[in-house]
Design an enzyme around this catalytic site. Sequence first.
Site, PDB file in Angstrom:
ATOM      1  N   GLU A 164       2.618   5.077  -4.096  1.00  0.00           N
ATOM      2  CA  GLU A 164       2.555   5.996  -5.264  1.00  0.00           C
ATOM      3  C   GLU A 164       3.867   6.736  -5.498  1.00  0.00           C
ATOM      4  O   GLU A 164       4.094   7.121  -6.634  1.00  0.00           O
ATOM      5  CB  GLU A 164       1.415   7.002  -5.060  1.00  0.00           C
ATOM      6  CG  GLU A 164       0.035   6.389  -5.188  1.00  0.00           C
ATOM      7  CD  GLU A 164      -0.308   5.416  -4.063  1.00  0.00           C
ATOM      8  OE1 GLU A 164       0.214   5.612  -2.954  1.00  0.00           O
ATOM      9  OE2 GLU A 164      -1.051   4.462  -4.315  1.00  0.00           O
ATOM     10  N   ASP A 210      -9.380   2.888  -2.547  1.00  0.00           N
ATOM     11  CA  ASP A 210     -10.315   3.185  -1.460  1.00  0.00           C
ATOM     12  C   ASP A 210     -11.673   3.659  -1.965  1.00  0.00           C
ATOM     13  O   ASP A 210     -12.004   4.839  -1.901  1.00  0.00           O
ATOM     14  CB  ASP A 210      -9.691   4.246  -0.551  1.00  0.00           C
ATOM     15  CG  ASP A 210      -8.373   3.758   0.023  1.00  0.00           C
ATOM     16  OD1 ASP A 210      -8.128   2.541   0.000  1.00  0.00           O
ATOM     17  OD2 ASP A 210      -7.598   4.600   0.491  1.00  0.00           O
ATOM     18  N   ASP A 235       0.848  -1.200   0.000  1.00  0.00           N
ATOM     19  CA  ASP A 235       0.000   0.000   0.000  1.00  0.00           C
ATOM     20  C   ASP A 235       0.884   1.251   0.000  1.00  0.00           C
ATOM     21  O   ASP A 235       2.091   1.174   0.216  1.00  0.00           O
ATOM     22  CB  ASP A 235      -0.907  -0.026   1.239  1.00  0.00           C
ATOM     23  CG  ASP A 235      -2.082   0.931   1.103  1.00  0.00           C
ATOM     24  OD1 ASP A 235      -2.356   1.415  -0.018  1.00  0.00           O
ATOM     25  OD2 ASP A 235      -2.742   1.195   2.128  1.00  0.00           O
TER      26      ASP A 235
HETATM   27  C1  LIG Z   1     -10.622   5.657  -4.413  1.00  0.00           C
HETATM   28  C2  LIG Z   1     -11.394   4.862  -5.366  1.00  0.00           C
HETATM   29  O1  LIG Z   1     -12.495   5.197  -5.646  1.00  0.00           O
HETATM   30  N1  LIG Z   1     -10.813   3.800  -5.854  1.00  0.00           N
HETATM   31  C3  LIG Z   1     -11.298   2.987  -6.920  1.00  0.00           C
HETATM   32  C4  LIG Z   1     -12.746   2.927  -7.000  1.00  0.00           C
HETATM   33  O2  LIG Z   1     -13.126   2.165  -8.090  1.00  0.00           O
HETATM   34  C5  LIG Z   1     -12.644   2.542  -9.355  1.00  0.00           C
HETATM   35  C6  LIG Z   1     -13.180   1.610 -10.341  1.00  0.00           C
HETATM   36  O3  LIG Z   1     -12.825   0.324  -9.991  1.00  0.00           O
HETATM   37  C7  LIG Z   1     -11.153   2.538  -9.343  1.00  0.00           C
HETATM   38  O4  LIG Z   1     -10.658   2.945 -10.589  1.00  0.00           O
HETATM   39  C8  LIG Z   1     -10.675   3.391  -8.238  1.00  0.00           C
HETATM   40  O5  LIG Z   1      -9.301   3.277  -8.178  1.00  0.00           O
END
Ligand SMILES: CC(=O)N[C@H]1CO[C@H](CO)[C@@H](O)[C@@H]1O
Length: 876
Positions: free
Chosen positions: A436, A529, A433
């Site tokens: 980035e 998240d 985790d």
């Molecule tokens: C923070 C967030 O919303 N993360 C994911 C939510 O879902 C979408 C679609 O799967 C992802 O692209 C995001 O990274």
Amino acid sequence: MARNLSKFVFFALLGFSCAFNDFGFTEEEVSAFTNPYVVTSVSQSSSSVYISAAYQAPAGEIDFLGAEQIIQSLSIVIQYDNAYRVRVTITDANNSGRWRVPDSIPPYSPTGPGTFYSLTPIVVGQPLSIKITRTTDNKVVFFLNPNQPFGYNDQDIGFANWLGYPIQVMGLGERISSFVLAQGSYTLYARDRGSPIDTGDTPDSNMYSAQPFYLAVDNQLAAHGGLFLNSNAMTSFVGSNFVGFRTTGGIIDFFLFIGPEPADVIYQYHQLIGNPTLVPWWGLGWHQCRWGMQNISVVANVSNSYTTYNLPLDAMWIDIDYMNQFQDFTLDPVNFPQASVSAWVAGLTKANKHFVPIVDAGIAQNTQYATYSAGLALNVYIASPNHAGPTTGVVWPGTAVFVDWTNPKATAFWTSQLTGFQTLAGFSGIWLDMNEASNFVNGEPNYPPTKITNLTMPYTPGQDVNMNSLDVASTHYGGVLEYNLHSMFGFYETFATFQYFSSQNLRPFIITRSSFVGTGRYAGKWTGDNFSQWSFMAYSITGLFDLGMFGIAFAGADICGFQGNTNEELCSRWMQLGTLYPFSRNHNQIMQVDQYPWSFGPTLLQTSNIAIRTKYSLLLHFATGMFRVSQNGGMHFRPAFFDYPNDINLLNNATSHFMLGEGLIVHPVLSPGLTRMSAYFPSDLWYDFYQGTYTQLNYYNTVNLNVTLPGPIPIHVRGGHIISTLDNSNTVLDAITLRKSPITLVVALNGAFQANGHAVFDNGVSASTISANEFTMVNYHYQYLNQTSDTLIIQPSVNGYTRPAGEFPYISNIIIYGCVEGVRNVFYSSNAYTGQLNPVFLLWNPTTSVCKINLSSSRVPVQPDVAATITINFYL
Ligand SMILES: CC(=O)N[C@H]1CO[C@H](CO)[C@@H](O)[C@@H]1O
Ligand SMILES: *[C@@H]1O[C@H](CO)[C@@H](O)[C@H](O)[C@H]1NC(C)=O
Ligand SMILES: *[C@@H]1O[C@H](CO)[C@@H](O)[C@H](O)[C@H]1NC(C)=O
Ligand SMILES: *[C@@H]1O[C@H](CO)[C@@H](O)[C@H](O)[C@H]1NC(C)=O
Ligand SMILES: *[C@@H]1O[C@H](CO)[C@@H](O)[C@H](O)[C@H]1NC(C)=O
Ligand SMILES: *[C@@H]1O[C@H](CO)[C@@H](O)[C@H](O)[C@H]1NC(C)=O
Ligand SMILES: *[C@@H]1O[C@H](CO)[C@@H](O)[C@H](O)[C@H]1NC(C)=O
Ligand SMILES: *[C@@H]1O[C@H](CO)[C@@H](O)[C@H](O)[C@H]1NC(C)=O
Ligand SMILES: *[C@@H]1O[C@H](CO)[C@@H](O)[C@H](O)[C@H]1NC(C)=O
């Protein structure tokens, strides 16, 4: 006419209003623009074209990116990598030392041009223009249009693939968006951030990964793809008839994939970046996590509750709660004392279950902390631009330092830390985790970034590149700037972690948050998240389609949602959908209401039970599909449009349905309050997966499905396909025990009384399975023989795996969907035995046209991987 405008900025600001063409310029402005580089020489070899170009702006014209730091001489190589891939590289002729993503990252290995049958000769024009045309339909698939913006400055490079015909574009991650991207601009830069929904009009809605790959589909539904292999912060532009990029460094390194079908493009892309990694068999099972489990008793209570409620569980995860002061590779001595953790892990192991802990990217800067000191002694941290020693950021443990993965000593440092942690915690997989790499402050605490910022950069995509990042002036091994490597941190960390598993010949179980081109060779990924909301459940399908295209096959979203409180209905629907993600994990944010299968009531509990057991019944189907993707590239969880590329309705409603391999289509329920749902199907024969009833489509190819809760998610089998299912999915509590299950073959007939399927048998853990041919691939082929008989042929190929006694012991049932006569008897012919199978139980339901041949009591067991012909004789 204002000639000194920065036209890409102009373009980004104005968007795509009707008064302008797609670049945001008036027609007059566009026709007046000319590429400021002139071609000074062209030569060619059998597989490449070499071009030199010199900067020579037309009189009175000021470069649209601004006049500073213009690269004067360009060296261009257009290389035919193979019959369907072309690489266009544009570099500074006078500086071979410019940062560029190393060729080892994709990993680049051209096979040679072959016969070029799919492309016509490249056309090079003056001023600089390059045009590549696909022979099959005479369509331009790459065009550096001399009359469209192009610029090559030190920190500001822009170009577009100007197709000139309408396209729909997918990819360009990571973000939360519709599958087909709205026209607009999209930032690419690894960033830990909330959950912005990106509709192309907000420049900084970029998230965890940088995946500069796109797939474009035109009006005739022909497809091509492009990878802009560049790791710098960039903006991508999606127009009605072009895809453009504007990046802050590196070089132009563009790979073109010529299709012509969407699925072809994906295979062609994966051939470049490497196929998705194999995952362990148990990894395909059910996972539970939650942030905010205060101590090991709470964790143990959750894993025990799975047994109490008679629900399967393969892995229990722990978030940052277990760490001592949020230090990686440590256990909190009070709430997670080692003796208790070890006893709990031993219990899990005994029950064939696994433990997956989180590991964060930041290493606490604390001289009492052994990991920190070990890294410092080896000098493996990213260096500060402000003082001697490691660059710092602030994350969960407070001030932290970050491993420089490009340092040759980093992998040994990391694998030794993991080895120690293995002794301490007994993990089976690792969850990476915050990679980035995320930072709670911008740059170093006490040293606000000054050396490279939005004030020094000629162009800023989205927000300042230091935002929630390490100071981008920090340096890596050999002096490479974080500015260039930032978006690759997660890729390199994943690779180092992969080394730990592969050194033991183990398939990696690694889930990462940040990814770059090629990460799927080493790891799976979750989408981050998400919110516990209906819309985010639907976006998860886009997220998985995108990750699959990017070569990350083992993917899933946090089931029931992460942030905010879920509710019983949403969680029930998400359990139905999420258990069909390749990676199925329920995960929740600290302080939110519990969302375990038993946390609400009988609706969620029963639906969860059905959903998890449906996944387990399909575990061999998933393992086989994921194996084939590891072997050949492509996607297992994929848009139905890729299987039916002539049906535009499937693209228009891309997240209403998805395929699991070739044989299954799924229609998830994505809105509340439904007991019936209208579902669209591609033109084909479809049978209800659970009951075998034929699905009669109406004129619009839709049908009303019963989606009552508690209940199963709608899954349909495509006529012509054989699906292997596992009988013991109804009783087992883990995936390892499930390997003792007999197999039921579900044979869904097409109009010619035929069907095909595959199953792969292997030990489910070794990394070397494919490279050493340690697997058995079985083809099942059902066909019409004559008026009274059909045959099912079992045909193993490769045959490198010997099943231990009791593993997938026999085929218990052959269930035929679309069976129009009752079965009279069944003959078996293999090297070992030829004769009638006895006793068998035969059942025919003329209303549903389902025949059930139950072979489980046969004195001669039918082996799932032994060559044989089974003759099925019908009554007439
Ligand atoms: C923070 C967030 O919303 N993360 C994911 C939510 O879902 C979408 C679609 O799967 C992802 O692209 C995001 O990274
Ligand atoms: C840059 O490279 C070009 C092409 O190789 C060459 O003609 C030119 O002289 C070089 N300029 C400088 C300043 O080195
Ligand atoms: C663990 O945490 C729970 C919930 O906070 C608490 O009730 C329990 O007493 C704790 N157990 C131990 C052994 O600390
Ligand atoms: C243990 O889990 C059960 C559900 O199985 C729950 O009812 C109970 O409150 C939990 N106990 C603790 C101490 O967390
Ligand atoms: C530069 O970035 C900072 C954040 O680091 C931001 O507050 C500021 O508005 C940005 N300025 C410009 C001109 O973009
Ligand atoms: C599919 O998309 C079309 C628009 O292309 C829309 O009108 C229709 O309602 C959608 N159908 C479903 C089932 O979502
Ligand atoms: C709909 O599905 C539910 C749950 O699977 C089942 O109990 C019910 O009988 C079905 N109703 C109809 C009308 O088929
Ligand atoms: C069909 O083939 C089966 C198996 O070979 C044979 O026993 C049977 O007689 C054949 N029937 C007809 C009608 O040819
Ligand atoms: C197959 O037959 C066996 C023996 O009668 C029985 O135990 C089993 O339940 C049957 N299986 C199915 C899937 O019908």
